[in-house]
Design a protein around this motif. Structure first.
Motif, PDB file in Angstrom:
ATOM      1  N   TYR A 102       0.625  -1.369  -0.171  1.00 16.12           N
ATOM      2  CA  TYR A 102       0.473   0.104   0.359  1.00 16.12           C
ATOM      3  C   TYR A 102       1.074   1.378  -0.029  1.00 16.12           C
ATOM      4  CZ  TYR A 102      -3.973  -3.047   1.412  1.00 16.12           C
ATOM      5  OH  TYR A 102      -4.693  -3.668   1.489  1.00 16.12           O
ATOM      6  N   SER A 103       2.127   1.160   0.419  1.00 19.55           N
ATOM      7  CA  SER A 103       3.195   1.769   0.749  1.00 19.55           C
ATOM      8  C   SER A 103       2.786   3.498  -0.431  1.00 19.55           C
ATOM      9  CB  SER A 103       4.333   2.095   0.214  1.00 19.55           C
ATOM     10  OG  SER A 103       5.225   1.595  -0.176  1.00 19.55           O
ATOM     11  N   ARG A 104       2.654   3.181  -2.237  1.00 16.57           N
ATOM     12  CA  ARG A 104       2.364   4.322  -3.550  1.00 16.57           C
ATOM     13  C   ARG A 104       1.678   4.183  -3.184  1.00 16.57           C
ATOM     14  NH1 ARG A 104       7.796   2.375  -7.367  1.00 16.57           N
ATOM     15  NH2 ARG A 104       9.009   2.075  -5.081  1.00 16.57           N
ATOM     16  N   LYS A 105       0.515   3.530  -2.537  1.00 11.96           N
ATOM     17  CA  LYS A 105      -1.107   3.927  -3.092  1.00 11.96           C
ATOM     18  C   LYS A 105      -1.915   3.969  -1.315  1.00 11.96           C
ATOM     19  CE  LYS A 105      -1.533  -0.982  -3.888  1.00 11.96           C
ATOM     20  NZ  LYS A 105      -2.385  -1.319  -4.946  1.00 11.96           N
ATOM     21  N   LEU A 106      -1.299   4.957  -0.744  1.00 16.64           N
ATOM     22  CA  LEU A 106      -2.348   5.284   0.713  1.00 16.64           C
ATOM     23  C   LEU A 106      -3.010   5.589   0.634  1.00 16.64           C
ATOM     24  CD1 LEU A 106       1.268   5.756   2.517  1.00 16.64           C
ATOM     25  CD2 LEU A 106      -0.305   3.737   2.656  1.00 16.64           C
ATOM     26  N   GLY A 107      -3.134   7.042  -0.094  1.00 14.53           N
ATOM     27  CA  GLY A 107      -4.884   8.296   0.418  1.00 14.53           C
ATOM     28  C   GLY A 107      -5.198   8.178   1.665  1.00 14.53           C
ATOM     29  N   PRO A 108      -5.462   9.384   1.335  1.00 14.34           N
ATOM     30  CA  PRO A 108      -6.191   9.520   3.515  1.00 14.34           C
ATOM     31  C   PRO A 108      -5.486   8.375   4.285  1.00 14.34           C
ATOM     32  CG  PRO A 108      -8.365   9.333   1.880  1.00 14.34           C
ATOM     33  CD  PRO A 108      -7.401   9.281   1.243  1.00 14.34           C
ATOM     34  N   ILE A 109      -5.149   8.845   5.520  1.00 16.86           N
ATOM     35  CA  ILE A 109      -5.435   7.678   6.581  1.00 16.86           C
ATOM     36  C   ILE A 109      -5.379   8.290   7.551  1.00 16.86           C
ATOM     37  CG2 ILE A 109      -3.155   6.198   7.790  1.00 16.86           C
ATOM     38  CD1 ILE A 109      -2.155   5.326   4.723  1.00 16.86           C
ATOM     39  N   VAL A 110      -6.066   7.421   8.693  1.00 14.08           N
ATOM     40  CA  VAL A 110      -6.198   7.803  10.066  1.00 14.08           C
ATOM     41  C   VAL A 110      -4.641   6.728  10.583  1.00 14.08           C
ATOM     42  CG1 VAL A 110      -7.284   8.439  12.757  1.00 14.08           C
ATOM     43  CG2 VAL A 110      -8.352   9.299  10.339  1.00 14.08           C
ATOM     44  N   GLY A 111      -4.169   7.441  11.513  1.00 17.77           N
ATOM     45  CA  GLY A 111      -3.420   5.976  12.964  1.00 17.77           C
ATOM     46  C   GLY A 111      -3.386   6.144  14.011  1.00 17.77           C
ATOM     47  N   ALA A 112      -4.303   4.783  13.794  1.00 21.90           N
ATOM     48  CA  ALA A 112      -4.308   4.316  15.576  1.00 21.90           C
ATOM     49  C   ALA A 112      -3.660   3.764  15.932  1.00 21.90           C
ATOM     50  CB  ALA A 112      -5.731   3.774  15.497  1.00 21.90           C
ATOM     51  N   SER A 113      -2.691   4.460  17.756  1.00 23.68           N
ATOM     52  CA  SER A 113      -1.895   3.734  18.031  1.00 23.68           C
ATOM     53  C   SER A 113      -2.108   3.366  19.595  1.00 23.68           C
ATOM     54  CB  SER A 113      -0.288   4.166  17.771  1.00 23.68           C
ATOM     55  OG  SER A 113      -0.568   6.091  18.042  1.00 23.68           O
ATOM     56  N   LEU A 114      -1.417   3.398  20.514  1.00 25.60           N
ATOM     57  CA  LEU A 114      -1.353   2.561  21.539  1.00 25.60           C
ATOM     58  C   LEU A 114      -0.098   3.082  22.433  1.00 25.60           C
ATOM     59  CD1 LEU A 114      -2.117  -0.597  22.550  1.00 25.60           C
ATOM     60  CD2 LEU A 114      -1.653   0.008  20.810  1.00 25.60           C
ATOM     61  N   HIS A 115      -0.444   3.013  23.781  1.00 23.29           N
ATOM     62  CA  HIS A 115       0.800   3.481  24.278  1.00 23.29           C
ATOM     63  C   HIS A 115       1.676   2.346  24.894  1.00 23.29           C
ATOM     64  CE1 HIS A 115      -1.442   7.425  25.365  1.00 23.29           C
ATOM     65  NE2 HIS A 115      -0.239   7.671  25.491  1.00 23.29           N
ATOM     66  N   MET A 116       2.672   2.044  23.646  1.00 23.54           N
ATOM     67  CA  MET A 116       3.078   0.619  23.918  1.00 23.54           C
ATOM     68  C   MET A 116       4.156   0.818  23.396  1.00 23.54           C
ATOM     69  SD  MET A 116       2.695  -3.237  22.510  1.00 23.54           S
ATOM     70  CE  MET A 116       1.664  -3.833  24.123  1.00 23.54           C
TER      71      MET A 116
END
Length: 296
Positions: free
Chosen positions: A106-120
């Motif tokens: 997907y790296s060259r066709k990501l489009g809009p993204i929301v990255g959701a992470s946690l405190h790890m």
């Protein structure tokens, strides 16, 4: 004057931490935090133990206490890394992607993204795959009230978040472009932006979804933005490898349903994200921030 003195003291501490080799600094900070944090901040230590009782009722008190101490040790390492985050990012040998084939697809066709992470691990680095992909990610962060310190911390992260840092919270004086409203953040993603959000803390206005068998009010911003903007959600965790400042980052895509019921779509996605976070925490409980507020 108070702000300037606080800033001067911070720069003195940062200067000392940056003199010694990175791994020496993190080991020393981890040693201090493991031994001093429960004494200096008993309220947060007790909160960690209470949270561990909710999550792992089957474990003994000794086992839960060991996890709590290990979590303080990890936070000690994070504290030292916070002052040298630019150096960590500049050394590619310290960062790897667990599932590179998935990301490369997907790296060259990501489009809009929301990255959701946690405190790890060191959660700041969870955005790193988007950074090296040249997708100019931005992040939402909690602003520091001291404007000198806030500006310094933002400057240190300019290479990690080339798209900018959107501050939440009060900063005295002029805070420039970082004070973004929810609408502007939404527009940022809708226009093709990539936004990182850490979303595993208690949110008074959040949605109640199960976390370790007990409802926890959870921030719904990632799901709301992704649902409205037609963006992907990439869940990300940053795992510390061993006892040094070396990390492995895992990515998983969360597909957002788009039915006629917008509210139910958001709630389903928030619950699914939280289930994945729980699975990750169960695998590496010593790397999650148990001392933060989560259930109430």
């Amino acid at each position: 004057m108070q702000f300037r003195l606080e800033y001067a003291f911070l720069r003195l501490v940062v200067g000392i931490v940056r003199i010694v080799p990175l791994d020496v600094a993190t080991h020393l900070s981890a040693w201090c935090w493991r031994r001093l944090a429960p004494i200096v901040n008993p309220k947060r230590h007790n909160r960690a133990l209470d949270n561990l009782r909710i999550a792992f009722p089957e474990k003994s008190e000794a086992e839960r206490a060991a996890i709590a101490l290990a979590h303080w040790e990890n936070l000690g390492r994070v504290m030292a890394e916070t002052m040298r985050i630019d150096q960590v990012v500049a050394d590619p040998s310290r960062l790897t992607i667990r599932n590179p084939k998935v990301f490369q697809r997907y790296s060259r066709k990501l489009g809009p993204i929301v990255g959701a992470s946690l405190h790890m691990g060191n959660w700041e680095l969870a955005i790193w795959p988007l950074t090296i992909a040249g997708s100019n990610p931005a992040c939402v962060y909690r602003s520091v009230n001291n404007p000198y310190i806030d500006q310094y911390l933002r400057y240190q992260r300019r290479d990690l978040y080339p798209g900018g840092m959107f501050g939440r919270g009060k900063v005295e004086g002029d805070h420039g472009e970082s004070q973004k409203t929810g609408r502007i953040i939404m527009d940022f993603v809708r226009s093709g932006g990539r936004l990182g959000v850490v979303c595993d803390l208690y949110d008074r206005t959040g949605l109640p979804v199960p976390f370790f068998g007990k409802d926890a009010r959870t921030v719904a911003i990632p799901a709301m933005i992704a649902r409205r903007a037609g963006a992907r959600i990439w869940m990300s965790r940053c795992m510390r490898v061993g006892k040094e400042s070396r990390f492995e980052i895992e990515l998983k895509e969360l597909r957002i349903p788009r039915t006629a019921n917008h509210g139910e779509d958001v709630k389903w996605a928030t619950a699914a994200m939280t289930r994945q976070f729980e699975e990750w925490v169960r695998e590496m409980p010593e790397q999650w921030m148990w001392s933060n507020r989560r259930w109430s």
